[in-house]
Design a protein around this motif. Structure first.
Motif, short mmCIF file in Angstrom:
data_model
loop_
_atom_site.label_atom_id
_atom_site.label_comp_id
_atom_site.label_asym_id
_atom_site.label_seq_id
_atom_site.Cartn_x
_atom_site.Cartn_y
_atom_site.Cartn_z
N ARG A 52 0.84 -1.21 0.00
CA ARG A 52 0.00 0.00 0.00
C ARG A 52 0.87 1.25 0.00
O ARG A 52 0.72 2.13 -0.85
N GLN A 53 1.83 1.31 0.92
CA GLN A 53 2.63 2.53 1.04
C GLN A 53 3.59 2.71 -0.14
O GLN A 53 3.69 3.80 -0.71
N ILE A 54 4.29 1.63 -0.51
CA ILE A 54 5.26 1.77 -1.62
C ILE A 54 4.51 2.03 -2.93
O ILE A 54 4.93 2.85 -3.75
N GLY A 55 3.38 1.33 -3.10
CA GLY A 55 2.59 1.52 -4.33
C GLY A 55 2.08 2.95 -4.44
O GLY A 55 2.20 3.60 -5.48
N GLN A 56 1.57 3.45 -3.33
CA GLN A 56 1.07 4.83 -3.32
C GLN A 56 2.21 5.81 -3.60
O GLN A 56 2.04 6.79 -4.33
N HIS A 57 3.36 5.49 -3.05
CA HIS A 57 4.53 6.35 -3.25
C HIS A 57 4.95 6.33 -4.74
O HIS A 57 5.20 7.37 -5.34
N ALA A 58 4.98 5.11 -5.31
CA ALA A 58 5.36 4.99 -6.73
C ALA A 58 4.37 5.77 -7.61
O ALA A 58 4.78 6.52 -8.51
N HIS A 59 3.09 5.60 -7.34
CA HIS A 59 2.08 6.31 -8.13
C HIS A 59 2.28 7.83 -8.01
O HIS A 59 2.14 8.56 -8.98
N SER A 60 2.63 8.27 -6.81
CA SER A 60 2.83 9.72 -6.61
C SER A 60 3.96 10.24 -7.48
O SER A 60 3.90 11.35 -8.00
N GLU A 61 5.00 9.43 -7.61
CA GLU A 61 6.14 9.88 -8.42
C GLU A 61 5.73 10.08 -9.88
O GLU A 61 6.08 11.08 -10.50
N LEU A 96 10.02 4.02 -11.06
CA LEU A 96 10.54 2.72 -11.47
C LEU A 96 11.17 1.98 -10.29
O LEU A 96 10.88 0.80 -10.06
N TYR A 97 12.04 2.66 -9.51
CA TYR A 97 12.66 1.95 -8.36
C TYR A 97 11.56 1.45 -7.42
O TYR A 97 11.63 0.37 -6.86
N LEU A 98 10.55 2.32 -7.22
CA LEU A 98 9.52 1.98 -6.22
C LEU A 98 8.61 0.86 -6.72
O LEU A 98 8.24 -0.02 -5.95
N TYR A 99 8.25 0.89 -8.02
CA TYR A 99 7.45 -0.23 -8.54
C TYR A 99 8.25 -1.53 -8.42
O TYR A 99 7.70 -2.57 -8.06
N CYS A 100 9.55 -1.46 -8.69
CA CYS A 100 10.39 -2.68 -8.57
C CYS A 100 10.40 -3.16 -7.12
O CYS A 100 10.30 -4.36 -6.86
N ALA A 101 10.51 -2.22 -6.18
CA ALA A 101 10.52 -2.60 -4.76
C ALA A 101 9.19 -3.25 -4.40
O ALA A 101 9.14 -4.28 -3.70
N ALA A 102 8.08 -2.70 -4.90
CA ALA A 102 6.76 -3.27 -4.59
C ALA A 102 6.63 -4.66 -5.20
O ALA A 102 6.08 -5.58 -4.58
N GLU A 103 7.19 -4.83 -6.41
CA GLU A 103 7.09 -6.14 -7.08
C GLU A 103 7.76 -7.25 -6.27
O GLU A 103 7.35 -8.41 -6.33
N THR A 104 8.81 -6.90 -5.51
CA THR A 104 9.49 -7.93 -4.71
C THR A 104 8.57 -8.48 -3.62
O THR A 104 8.89 -9.47 -2.99
N LEU A 105 7.44 -7.81 -3.40
CA LEU A 105 6.49 -8.27 -2.38
C LEU A 105 5.40 -9.15 -2.98
O LEU A 105 4.45 -9.52 -2.30
N GLY A 106 5.51 -9.42 -4.29
CA GLY A 106 4.57 -10.36 -4.90
C GLY A 106 3.39 -9.72 -5.62
O GLY A 106 2.44 -10.41 -5.97
N VAL A 107 3.44 -8.41 -5.84
CA VAL A 107 2.37 -7.77 -6.61
C VAL A 107 2.98 -7.40 -7.97
O VAL A 107 4.16 -7.06 -8.03
N SER A 108 2.21 -7.52 -9.04
CA SER A 108 2.80 -7.22 -10.35
C SER A 108 2.58 -5.74 -10.69
O SER A 108 1.70 -5.08 -10.14
#
Ligand code: FAQ
Length: 330
Positions: A52-61, A96-108
């Motif tokens: 939730r937090q990393i995804g929201q952060h990535a979207h904000s960027e 991009l860095y943040l989406y990659c970080a979120a992906e390591t948690l199992g969300v595409s």
């Protein structure tokens, strides 16, 4: 009309006695300051909260590219244009860095975009305000990147390894962004009376939205307690907001501009500035999808996604062809 999902899912902190042995061992690792890595065991709620937090952060960027992208063709000099272009491009890198970080948690990545486009995931409220004049590029760099740095420097110590490491580079770049914004403000505040007026107007419009970036006041923050226990968040919303005001008020004074708050005053006893809270009704209205630019921002993101479909399809087809060739050669 599009609305971002306002309902929060946060719960209060789980007590040690209510934890399973794995959960307790996990909490102890966090308390010792160890980093959690993608393949380590983690409670479901920790994983969900981070997504939730990393995804929201990535979207904000990436949504945050839009208000500034609007000014690239109208920057007043070639140097300013090159700086702004580089900044907007950096924000794509941060996403991009943040989406990659979120992906390591199992969300595409596709799932994350779907949640942004359908309004199930949020992005920062600040990007729902328009950028009306060139001075807004100064105010965004100074205040918005300034608030982002205040929030993100502590996140370099966050418990999840990939998020903490992404934050290191992001913070370096945000510092450059903040300085280029402040430099624009300095130039305008020391320019013609009309330029100074534009700088003041930009500060007037961006001050409270910048304060809202830190989230609701602590008493209304649903995630802070558990996020802080898990070191997903290192400070409360109000702590960071106060630090931001303390740092920014003297910067405004140096510019010769006034912060639009008649209650802003140094409090000798507290060793902090007193200041007025933002209008929280406005905040909730903006995160519910009713800010001045919510519809426009999401439409732009959805269009970018559908315009890029042929690139994604082409890349998938190329990857499949390569894999088949490799298989045939084996
Ligand atoms: N906007 O319980 P809390 C940047 C939501 S920097 C929209 O306190 P939490 C750089 C929150 O999600 C900006 N929604 O939540 C840049 C929750 O709803 P949910 C991005 C907000 O997570 C500069 C509900 O309210 N930075 O982009 C906002 O503990 C220039 C309750 O709130 C980050 O995301 C808001 N302002 O604390 C780019 C940093 N505030 O999810 C381009 C990482 C709260 O349950 C140009 N994130 N909400 O539906 C964080 O530190 C935290 O997530 C907070 C919120 C502090 C934002």
């Amino acid at each position: 009309m599009y609305a971002q999902m306002v309902k929060s899912t946060g719960k209060s902190v789980q007590a040690l006695d209510d934890m399973s042995p794995e959960e307790r061992a996990f909490q102890e690792r966090i308390d010792r300051g160890e980093k959690i890595e993608p393949k380590d065991w983690m409670p479901d709620a920790y994983r969900k909260n981070l997504i939730r937090q990393i995804g929201q952060h990535a979207h904000s960027e990436i949504v945050g590219q839009l208000p500034e992208g609007n000014w690239i063709t109208r920057a007043p000099t070639l140097e300013r244009k090159a700086n702004l272009l580089a900044k907007v491009q950096d924000e794509a890198g941060h996403g991009l860095y943040l989406y990659c970080a979120a992906e390591t948690l199992g969300v595409s990545r596709d799932e994350l975009f779907e949640m942004l486009h359908s309004g199930k995931m949020k992005y920062s409220s600040i990007f729902n305000y328009p950028t009306l004049t060139w001075a807004d590029m100064g105010a965004v760099g100074w205040l918005v990147d300034g608030a982002a740095i205040m929030n993100q420097v502590p996140l370099q110590r966050t418990s999840y390894g990939p998020y903490a490491r992404a934050m290191v580079r992001i913070c370096k770049e945000e510092s450059f962004h903040q300085r280029q914004g402040y430099h624009i403000m300095m130039t305008m505040a020391n320019g013609t009376p009309e330029q100074k007026r534009m700088a003041q107007d930009a500060l007037n419009r961006f001050w409270y939205p910048a304060l809202m970036m830190f989230g609701p006041s602590d008493k209304d923050s649903v995630h802070s307690a558990q996020s802080m226990a898990w070191k997903i968040k290192m400070n409360t919303n109000d702590e960071l907001r106060q630090k931001f005001v303390d740092e920014t008020a003297p910067q405004a004074e140096f510019l010769g501009l006034s912060i639009p708050d008649e209650n802003l005053k140094w409090n000798e006893e507290r060793g902090n500035y007193d200041f007025s809270e933002p209008d929280w009704d406005e905040f909730y209205n903006v995160v519910s999808g009713n800010g001045p630019c919510n519809v426009e921002r999401l439409e732009a993101r959805k269009k970018a996604w559908s315009d890029g479909a042929w690139v994604r399809e082409g890349m998938m087809a190329h990857a499949e062809k390569k894999a088949m060739r490799k298989q045939a050669a084996e």
